[in-house]
Design a protein around this motif. Structure first.
Motif, PDB file in Angstrom:
ATOM      1  N   THR A   1       0.824  -1.208   0.000  1.00 35.99           N
ATOM      2  CA  THR A   1       0.000   0.000   0.000  1.00 35.99           C
ATOM      3  C   THR A   1       0.859   1.259   0.000  1.00 35.99           C
ATOM      4  OG1 THR A   1      -1.786  -1.133   1.151  1.00 35.99           O
ATOM      5  CG2 THR A   1      -1.781   1.275   1.253  1.00 35.99           C
TER       6      THR A   1
ATOM      7  N   THR B   1       3.117   1.508  -3.210  1.00 33.89           N
ATOM      8  CA  THR B   1       2.356   1.921  -4.378  1.00 33.89           C
ATOM      9  C   THR B   1       2.002   3.404  -4.301  1.00 33.89           C
ATOM     10  OG1 THR B   1       1.435  -0.301  -4.568  1.00 33.89           O
ATOM     11  CG2 THR B   1       0.283   1.449  -5.737  1.00 33.89           C
ATOM     12  N   SER B   2       1.602   3.865  -3.130  1.00 34.67           N
ATOM     13  CA  SER B   2       1.263   5.288  -2.962  1.00 34.67           C
ATOM     14  C   SER B   2       2.476   6.172  -3.227  1.00 34.67           C
ATOM     15  CB  SER B   2       0.745   5.551  -1.552  1.00 34.67           C
ATOM     16  OG  SER B   2      -0.469   4.885  -1.344  1.00 34.67           O
TER      17      SER B   2
ATOM     18  N   GLU C   1       2.812   8.938  -6.268  1.00 30.76           N
ATOM     19  CA  GLU C   1       3.137  10.334  -5.996  1.00 30.76           C
ATOM     20  C   GLU C   1       4.391  10.764  -6.747  1.00 30.76           C
ATOM     21  OE1 GLU C   1       3.387  11.217  -1.830  1.00 30.76           O
ATOM     22  OE2 GLU C   1       1.400  10.385  -1.443  1.00 30.76           O
TER      23      GLU C   1
END
Length: 65
Positions: A26, A29-30, A34
């Motif tokens: 999570t 990937t974030s 970004e």
């Protein structure tokens, strides 16, 4: 001597491992998304600056003519 884990510890370890993998995926990937958005924004800003400079040069050429 063999180590034998009880069902409780086997389930606990597998759930913990699954949770840790989920958290890493999570946040990884974030962070990646970004980073890609920041690169795209920088590219767009650079293209806008180049366009503005090009327009200014064209206006300057017209003024000189």
């Amino acid at each position: 001597m063999k180590w034998k884990l009880s069902d409780f510890w086997t389930q606990t370890l597998s759930c913990t491992l699954g949770t840790v993998i989920g958290i890493v995926l999570t946040f990884g990937t974030s962070a990646w998304i970004e980073y890609r958005e920041k690169q795209e924004m920088e590219r767009t800003a650079a293209l806008m600056v180049i366009h503005n400079l090009d327009s200014f040069i064209d206006e300057l050429d017209e003024t000189v003519k």
